[in-house]
Design an enzyme around this catalytic site. Structure first.
Site, mmCIF file in Angstrom:
data_model
loop_
_atom_site.group_PDB
_atom_site.id
_atom_site.type_symbol
_atom_site.label_atom_id
_atom_site.label_comp_id
_atom_site.label_asym_id
_atom_site.label_seq_id
_atom_site.Cartn_x
_atom_site.Cartn_y
_atom_site.Cartn_z
ATOM 1 N N GLU A 8 0.824 -1.040 -0.013
ATOM 2 C CA GLU A 8 0.098 -0.046 -0.021
ATOM 3 C C GLU A 8 0.882 1.021 -0.080
ATOM 4 O OE1 GLU A 8 -3.633 -0.075 2.500
ATOM 5 O OE2 GLU A 8 -3.292 2.031 2.435
ATOM 6 N N HIS A 10 1.615 4.524 -2.140
ATOM 7 C CA HIS A 10 0.708 5.570 -2.788
ATOM 8 C C HIS A 10 1.570 6.448 -3.403
ATOM 9 C CE1 HIS A 10 -2.522 3.870 -1.246
ATOM 10 N NE2 HIS A 10 -2.370 4.433 0.197
ATOM 11 N N PHE A 23 -6.817 16.238 4.173
ATOM 12 C CA PHE A 23 -6.534 15.277 5.482
ATOM 13 C C PHE A 23 -5.231 15.684 6.260
ATOM 14 C CE2 PHE A 23 -8.698 12.589 2.311
ATOM 15 C CZ PHE A 23 -9.759 12.169 3.123
ATOM 16 N N HIS A 164 -9.312 0.038 -1.133
ATOM 17 C CA HIS A 164 -8.706 1.157 -0.261
ATOM 18 C C HIS A 164 -9.714 1.962 0.148
ATOM 19 C CE1 HIS A 164 -6.135 4.558 0.346
ATOM 20 N NE2 HIS A 164 -5.411 3.583 1.056
ATOM 21 N N ASP A 285 1.801 2.054 3.857
ATOM 22 C CA ASP A 285 0.871 3.264 3.694
ATOM 23 C C ASP A 285 1.677 4.674 3.277
ATOM 24 O OD1 ASP A 285 -1.681 4.204 3.003
ATOM 25 O OD2 ASP A 285 -2.369 3.767 5.022
HETATM 26 C C1 GRE Z 1 -4.386 6.492 3.022
HETATM 27 O O1 GRE Z 1 -4.167 6.409 1.804
HETATM 28 O O2 GRE Z 1 -4.260 5.492 4.021
HETATM 29 C C2 GRE Z 1 -4.302 7.901 3.505
HETATM 30 C C3 GRE Z 1 -5.037 8.945 2.838
HETATM 31 C C4 GRE Z 1 -5.210 10.211 3.177
HETATM 32 C C5 GRE Z 1 -4.796 10.371 4.398
HETATM 33 C C6 GRE Z 1 -3.945 9.567 5.476
HETATM 34 C C7 GRE Z 1 -3.937 8.270 5.008
HETATM 35 O O3 GRE Z 1 -5.388 8.290 1.479
HETATM 36 O O4 GRE Z 1 -3.606 7.256 5.610
HETATM 37 ZN ZN ZN Z 2 -3.389 4.015 2.119
#
Ligand code: GRE
Ligand code: ZN
Length: 325
Positions: A8, A10, A23, A164, A285
């Site tokens: 995971e 990104h 966020f 996700h 993550d």
């Molecule tokens: C995630 O992909 O888990 C994620 C977000 C945005 C903020 C925090 C986060 O997409 O962990």
């Molecule tokens: Zn994530």
């Protein structure tokens, strides 16, 4: 442990970068946005310093799922998948990818899934929960009957599907009104994705397509801890649930869980007690979590070296049929 594979991990493209901004406090955004856009030096350095061989990349959230105009969703998904494929081609031993999919148009999603897997070499697909379709206020979950042909095609293609998190629909906002610290990864992402997964299981999806491979992050978004009770209550009061089998059975046969954002040994051990160690996969993550935090915890957590090797690497090699490592 050396040779870890994370799934995971990104990235963002210019068109989706802003989705992640809300966020996070402004102070952390410059570093976060730089890390999201980097598919080269920063990432490889993090991996080298922490014993990660490979990241299976995925686009940020909600990205494609919130682009309510289907045509635009198709266009941006293709662009993201193309950019990711270039990064994979530059470093095939270090990067692979999950395809982003325009679920606003199920036929286009099927076509893009084929293109991404067959032409671009994606090893799976990752969707950020429900999609907005046609207008920002129309939300469609993946148990909607319109997606049954998509699931059929996914089962035939035999690649894993990662559900996700994204934020719950705005109609749920009252639940945390005055408590903004609970939004997103702190709490609401997890329950949203758990409910979505329960909808899919209860809809009979895995009866219809018993070979689906379905991945959840964050050690299963609370489901390993809670599924016994849910099943127990449904057995006592079925209320017409379409699922033919007990929910824990779908989890045992169709699901794989990752460690993303859950660097906690007690939680890992509970998950291993429910599922065994064959279906748990390492993930960080990044960049929402630090690669170092994930790796320092995982490398030292109190599981057997055999389990560490399976979770850290071998289960991913097997699930994604990775070659050329
Ligand atoms: C995630 O992909 O888990 C994620 C977000 C945005 C903020 C925090 C986060 O997409 O962990
Ligand atoms: Zn994530």
């Amino acid at each position: 442990m050396l040779g870890k594979i994370g799934l995971e991990e990104h990235f963002a493209i210019a068109e989706t970068l802003g989705d992640s901004e809300k966020f996070h406090p402004p102070g952390v955004w410059p570093a976060l946005s730089r890390n999201l856009l980097d598919l080269m030096e920063i990432r490889l350095r993090e991996m080298d310093e922490n014993g990660m061989d490979m990241m299976i990349l995925s686009l940020n959230s909600p990205a494609i799922q919130m682009i309510y105009e289907p045509q635009k969703a198709v266009e941006i998904a293709k662009k993201a998948n193309d950019e990711m494929a270039e990064a994979v081609a530059r470093n095939p031993k270090r990067f692979r990818g999950f395809a982003a999919l325009p679920m606003q148009d199920p036929d286009a999603a099927i076509m893009e899934m084929h293109r991404a897997v067959k032409d671009l070499g994606c090893v799976g697909v990752l969707v950020n929960g429900y999609s907005q379709i046609g207008s920002p206020e129309k939300y469609v979950y993946l148990d909607d009957p319109m997606y049954r042909p998509f699931w059929a095609e996914l089962e035939k293609l035999d690649v894993p599907f990662y559900n996700h998190p994204r934020e719950p629909m705005p109609c749920n906002d009252k639940q945390i009104e005055g408590h903004p610290w609970l939004a997103g990864a702190a709490w609401t992402f997890g329950v949203e994705t758990a409910v979505h997964t329960l909808r899919l299981m209860c809809s009979g999806l895995f009866d219809e397509f018993p070979k689906l491979k379905y991945i959840l992050g964050h050690l299963g978004e609370t489901l390993p801890f809670c599924i016994w009770r849910t099943q127990n209550r449904i057995e006592k009061e079925a209320r017409g649930v379409p699922a033919k089998r007990p929910l824990p059975e779908y989890m045992a046969k169709n699901m794989w869980l990752t460690t993303s954002g859950q660097f906690r040994t007690a939680a890992l051990l509970n998950t291993m007690m429910e599922f065994g160690s064959d279906r748990i996969l390492f993930a960080t993550d990044f960049p929402f979590e630090e690669v170092k935090d994930a790796c320092d915890w995982f490398d030292a957590c109190s599981v057997s070296d055999n389990d560490r090797l399976k979770i850290g690497r071998e289960n991913s090699v097997n699930l994604f049929k990775l070659t050329g490592l």
